[in-house]
Design an enzyme around this catalytic site. Structure first.
Site, PDB file in Angstrom:
ATOM      1  N   CYS A 123      54.971  78.815-101.241  1.00  0.00           N
ATOM      2  CA  CYS A 123      54.630  77.823-100.219  1.00  0.00           C
ATOM      3  C   CYS A 123      53.113  77.730-100.022  1.00  0.00           C
ATOM      4  O   CYS A 123      52.420  77.284-100.922  1.00  0.00           O
ATOM      5  CB  CYS A 123      55.394  78.141 -98.944  1.00  0.00           C
ATOM      6  SG  CYS A 123      55.567  76.726 -97.845  1.00  0.00           S
ATOM      7  N   GLN A 127      49.910  76.823-102.657  1.00  0.00           N
ATOM      8  CA  GLN A 127      48.800  75.880-102.444  1.00  0.00           C
ATOM      9  C   GLN A 127      47.457  76.592-102.615  1.00  0.00           C
ATOM     10  O   GLN A 127      46.495  76.027-103.148  1.00  0.00           O
ATOM     11  CB  GLN A 127      48.911  75.248-101.055  1.00  0.00           C
ATOM     12  CG  GLN A 127      50.125  74.338-100.934  1.00  0.00           C
ATOM     13  CD  GLN A 127      50.540  74.072 -99.495  1.00  0.00           C
ATOM     14  OE1 GLN A 127      49.935  74.586 -98.547  1.00  0.00           O
ATOM     15  NE2 GLN A 127      51.581  73.269 -99.313  1.00  0.00           N
ATOM     16  N   GLY A 167      54.356  70.669 -95.177  1.00  0.00           N
ATOM     17  CA  GLY A 167      53.728  69.394 -94.855  1.00  0.00           C
ATOM     18  C   GLY A 167      52.595  69.042 -95.816  1.00  0.00           C
ATOM     19  O   GLY A 167      52.163  67.907 -95.889  1.00  0.00           O
ATOM     20  N   HIS A 216      61.166  77.839-101.194  1.00  0.00           N
ATOM     21  CA  HIS A 216      61.506  79.165-100.667  1.00  0.00           C
ATOM     22  C   HIS A 216      62.657  79.826-101.398  1.00  0.00           C
ATOM     23  O   HIS A 216      63.815  79.648-101.011  1.00  0.00           O
ATOM     24  CB  HIS A 216      61.833  79.050 -99.176  1.00  0.00           C
ATOM     25  CG  HIS A 216      60.649  78.652 -98.347  1.00  0.00           C
ATOM     26  ND1 HIS A 216      59.724  79.581 -97.922  1.00  0.00           N
ATOM     27  CD2 HIS A 216      60.228  77.437 -97.904  1.00  0.00           C
ATOM     28  CE1 HIS A 216      58.789  78.946 -97.233  1.00  0.00           C
ATOM     29  NE2 HIS A 216      59.056  77.652 -97.205  1.00  0.00           N
ATOM     30  N   GLU A 218      63.321  82.820-101.184  1.00  0.00           N
ATOM     31  CA  GLU A 218      63.831  83.872-100.293  1.00  0.00           C
ATOM     32  C   GLU A 218      64.693  83.289 -99.191  1.00  0.00           C
ATOM     33  O   GLU A 218      65.124  83.996 -98.288  1.00  0.00           O
ATOM     34  CB  GLU A 218      62.646  84.646 -99.668  1.00  0.00           C
ATOM     35  CG  GLU A 218      61.989  83.981 -98.451  1.00  0.00           C
ATOM     36  CD  GLU A 218      61.200  82.699 -98.766  1.00  0.00           C
ATOM     37  OE1 GLU A 218      61.065  82.347 -99.967  1.00  0.00           O
ATOM     38  OE2 GLU A 218      60.716  82.063 -97.828  1.00  0.00           O
TER      39      GLU A 218
END
Lengths: 245, 1107
Positions: A123, A127, A167, A216, A218
């Site tokens: 996530c 980035q 986002g 994700h 997880e």
């Protein structure tokens, strides 16, 4: 104060601070380092330094189950601090806010990459890897929110149904998905793409043990299609151990 | 990767006739598959014996074979078509079993045909209980503890270990046939015995009871790249112990925690992979212990199923279409989601609404049958509804059933709390209502949850509805506007609000509309509005945000036929779908309204806009209003969906809705007995003498004057419910006692019953000037058997031209006298050379698809065009109708089509496990039909029997025992059977007649004689022991008469148990003999409908194009 007046509510929404430029990772991160050991009965196979940018409890647990002793570190840790514990691998976690405001993490990431230590990011961590490789990040209009998002591995054409809540996203390099593009750390490629809208969902370096996904694996309670990625991270660490430190 | 090379021709196998457990969901799936394959440029051939399906329309395949789905016939089709592959996963268990049989017979190998969409190994792994258990436990899952048994001895040993109750599951059967729950040794012997019989491999699984556990289903899809998605989760409100087809179900699952759902998902995906379902869809059922959460896998169906149709309609994700594409090599990510147009099919739908499915039963048709719901499916149809909350969806679903006892009711005081609570413990039709009444009577949610095993959440929801109802009842007319709006969003209909406030439904409607409380329409878009949707599939809700698209083309609204029931099923859906096609071709925008998730009409591809809504006056008026607000509505078609929309005609017209075709006044002229009598009288036509009785004394007087036997029935119904043939006054009295309960506000009609008449069924078109006879069908069985249950032949096999012309003249007179514009169905009886009119229906009848296929003329499309203003002359010029002549002037070499009804008798047993009587009567009981078509009657008949019941025997033993009146006419047919090599067994009276006429036979003991002095078995025992191959038994005596009548019942039910052909009329016997001869002369070949049409109509035959 509560209100049901639509105009008032709209004003309140418009007055709330923008996510763009917001460094929230350092706000939510752990102030102190802590360790998540493997569960009783599971031997320690790897030591992982996990940079907490807003880490979800499930993540160190997922790694711990595979024999990782996970050292969770504050968001602003430097590469020196991260590599100080001589980890077999480094993990950059998910978290809130604008990756462009996490310069400290990008710097740390670059130094860790330079040291050729295996890296896995999820996530926000993905980035951060993107920015470390020279790619831009941007804010999506609505973001990806849901547990039914189809992500395709460009190398195998396989599709996983995955959990998303982001986002921001990494900008697609000019080479496009699945094709090599040059970075300071050698060639890299966009390995995963969201089939709904073509947004970048995964990155990997060709010549260094570093990869990341935007979604994700997880996810608790699920879906679990992608949980094999933790095994892949462990495989990279095992390879490094096999070659000697 | 694009589709594989080398796949140029595919044979699709259909699912055959509609039976309980396998209904029109496979028409929906099969039609989607055919569409998709042809879009891909593949030649499609199709085999399906059911003429009432859209899939067997010649426009959906390149070669359509309406032939029995048997190994012999399939081989002939394969030899003729030489397909590269067979797709058997869209035709239910029938198609799957057919594919396995072809494989095992070596036919696939011989002709080099591949199986796509499924492989034999996966089919066996999924359906062989023992292998399935190994697979599931191998991947770390659990199944209920169980033992495989091949005999009753095995079963008794298994129970010693598993204990009672045990679930009995036969291998390789559909719809739970042969399955049940055994509570003791007697149950075990009965259920396991029948299960061993039903299983083609004489195998049953005995399983620990998971009765009362929560039951779930997941629908998954997998492609050849091992991508798997879960399309839908379905929760059964009725817990384990009730077949999923008989349960109230809800999507998405409501009472699972997130964790439980994801565990289930993981397990489902792992099982699917382990079983090896390569490409396509699959349905997996799970049970969850309500307290411990222990999760077990119940079963896997490696094919598209009834639940996949439901899941497709519930999510908008077209499982069958996608399964067909996967079968020819696409991967999920390569297939577009055609609702969004932009995103791929490799995703999992998100639902921002709730879907509820409720089953529909027909127990009133099978008096004596045990009505407790079990693992053996008994429902004949289902309705589905969509709402923004569970209560809204539930209430919409209950009123979609169209049964007076369907919706929750406040009409009377609730009964006794303890009685109602106890009743909730037994699964039954209408249990939701019983729960509600129990709550009204003061039972608590906890008590009812304990009693019924239903999760308290659902009961709490119903309790919520009840609390609100109390508020409404208290406030009555001074209910605040906000509460009225809230009540609507909880799903209360205006009629229910009327019950609570003391107003009429109309008054409530006025009140509500004046206050602007109207429903809005939302889209079913697979993605909860994450992306824009292009396919308008809509449902109503009392919510905000109307999504009805505006349009500038003139619109036609078509009202469908609602949930399937005996007497109104797929045949009417066929007509509605054809109306969509015809109206679209003529340039109109088509709007479909229906609530049946099984059908092609509720496939969003069929019409320009689909409203999945109950077919009640209130709901339909709201749809019409919404459409009128968004464009121009030319009119509404009410005459193609059976009695459901027809019954709304007058009210719709009164509300100012333009009705297309035959006017409501004309409809009334045909349906009202006295009005219709006047029409007949004016035209000089004869009807059997009749009278209308308001009381028992009336009835007796009328019957005496008319003369017995008489046919007695209530008016204005479909399927002849409540009808009976009465032979004497005492029986009449007993009937009147029962019939006046059937519909107290309607008088009872009494008609002279014409025994020994030939019954004719006629479908015709009338445009105001010209009559076009679609087809004249001659019943093979005698008059008195409901036309829906009769076998019939088209063209007529024993009628001469002069009678057909008389039929034409009468039909035209009726059409004119009534004022028909569109379709008309008339039933006649020809008795002693005189033609009588039995009834006329100013609407599509259930024989329309059969007639259309048999004559290669699309009658429903033509009717729609007439309703939209075209004339028969124009349609002839266009080629939709033949240029000269019609269905009454078929050439001498026209093929003969035989329709045979399929009856569900093996589904129903009384409480002691004995079968229900198989005798046909004026009350319709069939669930579906098949067609046999060939050049000669005998062959066509043989095919129809093979398709409905299994091939006629060509050797073996025929048992004959006939009523005195039939003894003369049975001689020659039975003699012929003997000449053909059959050994003849007969009861004494029949034996004597045969003997005297030179037919050698052996005497068999009657059932009522019991065993002989030396232990000789009775005929019933011999039938059950498999010693007989054909049963010929006509009913002795009158209903209610003991002795011979009872014997006949026992013989016939034994024949049904053994799956033997059972002939109950002399006309049927003649047909059977001809059929057997045809098989023996090896005259049974195959020909496609397209080939038949080419011969019948030559060039220029316009079949219409598929949408």
């Amino acid at each position: 104060m509560t209100t049901t007046d639509p105009d008032e509510l709209r004003q309140r929404v418009l007055r709330s601070p923008s996510m763009i430029g917001a460094d929230l990772a350092s706000v939510v991160s752990t102030p102190e380092a802590y360790v998540v050991p493997p569960p009783a009965g599971t031997p320690v196979r790897y030591r992982v330094a996990a940079v907490d940018l807003g880490i979800k409890t499930a993540t160190p647990l997922a790694m711990a189950r595979l024999g990782c002793e996970v050292h969770v570190l504050p968001a602003t840790s430097t590469a020196g601090q991260i590599l100080g514990a001589d980890p077999d691998g480094v993990f950059f976690s998910n978290g809130p806010g604008d990756p462009a405001a996490c310069g400290y993490a990008v710097t740390a990431m670059r130094d860790v990459l330079a040291a050729r230590v295996p890296v896995f990011g999820i996530c926000l961590g993905s980035q951060v890897l993107g920015r470390a490789l020279g790619l831009d990040t941007y804010k999506l209009r609505f973001g990806h929110r849901g547990v039914n998002q189809p992500v395709q591995d460009q190398r195998t054409a396989k599709v996983h149904i995955t959990s998303h809540n982001h986002g921001f996203a990494v900008a697609m390099p000019a080479a496009g998905a699945g094709h090599a593009f040059e970075t300071d750390f050698g060639p890299a490629q966009v390995t995963h793409v969201n089939l709904n809208d073509g947004v970048v969902e995964g990155l990997a370096l060709a010549d260094r043990p570093a990869f990341a996904v935007q979604y994700h694996p997880e996810a608790a309670p699920g879906p679990h299609d992608a949980r094999g990625l933790f095994g892949e991270f462990c495989a990279l660490m095992a390879q490094r151990q096999g070659r000697g430190a | 990767m694009p589709k594989r090379e080398g796949l140029n021709s595919v044979l699709v196998i259909g699912s055959g006739p509609i039976v309980i457990g396998q209904g029109c969901e496979f028409d929906y799936s099969g039609t989607q598959a055919c569409r998709v394959l042809r879009e891909e440029g593949i030649r499609v051939s199709l085999v399906n014996s059911n003429p009432a399906t859209i899939m067997t329309d010649p426009e959906f395949a390149d070669a359509t074979y309406v032939e029995p789905i048997t190994t012999e016939i399939l081989e002939k089709v394969i030899a003729a078509e030489r397909p590269d592959a067979i797709l058997p996963t869209l035709g239910g268990q029938t198609a799957l079993n057919a594919a396995v049989d072809l494989h095992e017979a070596g036919i696939l190998a011989t002709y080099g045909v591949e199986l796509i969409g499924a492989d034999i190994d996966a089919i066996k792994a999924g359906e062989d209980r023992r292998r399935f258990k190994e697979i599931v436990t191998g991947i770390g899952g659990e199944v209920p503890r169980s033992t495989i048994c091949h005999s009753l001895v095995d079963c008794e040993a298994a129970v010693a270990d598993l204990g009672f109750p045990v679930v009995v599951r036969p291998s390789f059967t559909l719809g739970g046939t042969g399955s049940g729950i055994a509570y003791d040794d007697a149950d075990l012997r009965r259920i396991a015995g029948s299960g061993l019989d039903a299983s083609p491999v004489t195998e049953v699984l005995l399983e620990e009871s998971i009765l009362g556990w929560k039951e779930y289903e997941l629908e998954l899809m997998r492609d050849r790249n091992d991508n798997v998605v879960v399309v839908c989760s379905i929760e059964n409100v009725d817990p384990m112990g009730v077949h999923t087809g008989d349960s109230v179900t809800v999507a998405p699952a409501m009472t699972l925690t997130d964790r439980e759902y994801q565990r289930m998902r993981d397990l489902a995906i792992a099982v699917l992979r382990a079983v090896g379902v390569d490409t396509g869809g699959c349905n997996i059922q799970f049970a969850v212990h309500p307290r411990t959460g222990r999760l077990v896998v119940i079963e896997l169906n490696p094919r598209v199923s009834r639940s996949s149709a439901l899941a497709s309609k519930a999510t908008g994700f077209p499982i069958a279409k996608i399964a067909a594409r996967l079968a020819i090599g696409y991967t999920l990510d390569e297939i577009r989601n055609d609702i969004t147009g932009l995103t791929p099919a490799s995703f999992e739908p998100a639902l921002d609404y709730v879907v509820v499915k409720v089953p529909r039963f027909a127990f009133e048709k099978f008096p004596g049958a045990d009505q407790v719901l079990t693992t053996h499916m008994k429902s004949v149809g289902e309705a589905m509804a969509i709402g923004r909350s569970f209560p809204e969806a539930l209430q919409k679903a209950l009123r979609s059933l169209e049964q007076p006892a369907g919706p929750l009711s406040w009409a009377r005081a609730p009964g006794d709390r303890a009685t109602l609570t106890a009743r909730c413990a037994v699964p039954h039709d209408g249990r939701i209502s019983t729960l509600h009444q129990a709550l009204r009577a003061g039972a608590t949610v906890a008590e009812l949850a304990t009693a019924s095993g239903i999760d308290p959440w659902f009961i709490e929801q119903i309790n919520g509805i009840e609390h609100f109802a109390k508020r409404i009842a208290q406030a009555r007319f001074s209910l605040p506007q906000a509460d009225l709006a809230a009540a609507k969003s909880i799903g209360f209909s205006d009629a229910q609000l009327g019950q609570l406030t003391g107003l009429s439904a109309e008054q409530v409607t006025t009140w509500r509309v004046e206050r602007g409380i109207r429903p809005v329409y939302h889209m079913v878009d697979t993605c909860a509005a994450e992306f824009a949707a292009t396919t308008p599939y809509l449902y109503s809700s009392y919510d905000e945000g109307n999504e009805v698209p505006a349009s500038d083309r003139p619109k036609v609204i078509i009202l469908g036929s609602g949930p399937n029931r005996i007497g109104q099923g797929i045949e009417f859906d066929y007509a509605c779908v054809h109306a969509c096609f015809a109206a679209a071709q003529a340039g109109f925008e088509t709007v479909m309204v229906n609530c049946n998730p099984e059908t092609v009409s509720t496939d969003y591809d069929t019409s320009d806009r689909l409203y999945f809504e109950p077919l009640t006056l209130e709901d339909v008026l709201e749809v019409i209003a919404a459409e009128q607000a968004a464009g121009q509505v030319v009119g509404v078609i009410v005459s193609l969906g059976g009695q459901t929309p027809l019954g709304l005609a007058r009210s719709l017209a009164a509300a100012g809705v333009p009705i297309l075709g035959t006017s409501p006044e004309a409809i009334h002229l045909a349906e009202d007995r006295s009005e219709f009598s006047a029409v007949l009288a004016a035209a000089g036509l004869l009807a059997p003498r009749h009278g209308t009785a308001m009381s028992v004394e009336d009835a007796a007087a009328i019957a005496t004057e008319i003369g017995y036997p008489v046919l007695v029935r209530p008016s204005y119904v479909l399927g002849g419910r409540g009808m009976e043939i009465v032979y004497d006054e005492p029986t009449l009295h007993s009937y009147m006692r029962r019939a006046t309960q059937a519909s107290p506000e309607h008088p009872v009609l009494i008609d002279r019953f014409l025994d020994d008449a030939i019954e004719l069924d006629v479908d015709a078109l009338f445009d105001g000037h010209e009559l076009y006879l679609g087809g004249v069908m001659e019943h093979i069985e005698e008059a008195g058997i409901h036309s829906g249950d009769s076998a019939c032949a088209l063209p007529p096999i024993t009628l001469g031209r002069e009678y057909i012309e008389e039929v034409r003249a009468c039909t035209e007179a009726i059409a004119r006298g009534v004022g028909v514009r569109g379709l008309l169905n008339v039933q006649y009886a020809l008795a002693a050379g005189v033609l009588y009119v039995l009834e006329a229906n100013p609407r599509a009848s259930r024989t329309v698809p059969f007639v259309s296929k048999a004559t290669a003329v699309p009658l429903a499309k033509a009717a729609t065009r007439i309703m939209l203003g075209a004339s028969i002359a124009e349609l002839r010029a266009e080629g939709m109708l033949v240029s000269s002549g019609d269905g009454g002037t078929l050439p001498f070499d026209a093929p003969i089509a035989v329709k045979e009804a399929v009856l569900p008798f093996n589904r129903f047993a009384d409480k002691s496990g004995a079968g229900v009587d198989t005798l046909l009567g004026p009350e319709m009981r069939s669930t579906g039909e098949v067609m046999g078509i060939d050049e000669l009657f005998g062959t066509a008949y043989a095919k129809s029997q093979a398709a409905a019941y299994g091939a006629l025997p060509v050797k073996g033993r025929a048992f004959v025992s006939v009523a005195s009146k039939d003894k003369r006419s049975m001689i020659f047919p039975v003699k012929r059977l003997a000449d053909l090599g059959f050994e003849i067994w007969a009861t004494r009276g029949t034996y004597e007649v045969l003997r005297r006429n030179g037919v050698h036979a052996t005497i068999v003991r009657k059932h009522s004689d019991g065993r002989g002095p030396a232990g000789e078995p009775t005929i019933v025992e011999r039938v059950l022991a498999g010693q007989v191959d054909l049963v010929i038994n006509t009913p002795f005596g009158w209903p209610g008469e003991p002795g011979p009548r009872r014997d006949g019942y026992e013989i016939r039910t034994a024949a049904v148990r053994r799956g033997l052909p059972c002939v109950t009329t002399m006309a049927g016997l003649a047909a059977v003999v001809q059929g057997i001869e045809a098989i023996m002369r090896n005259e049974v070949g195959v020909r496609s409908l397209q080939q038949h049409a080419a011969r019948l109509r030559g060039d220029g035959a316009q079949q219409g194009t598929a949408s």
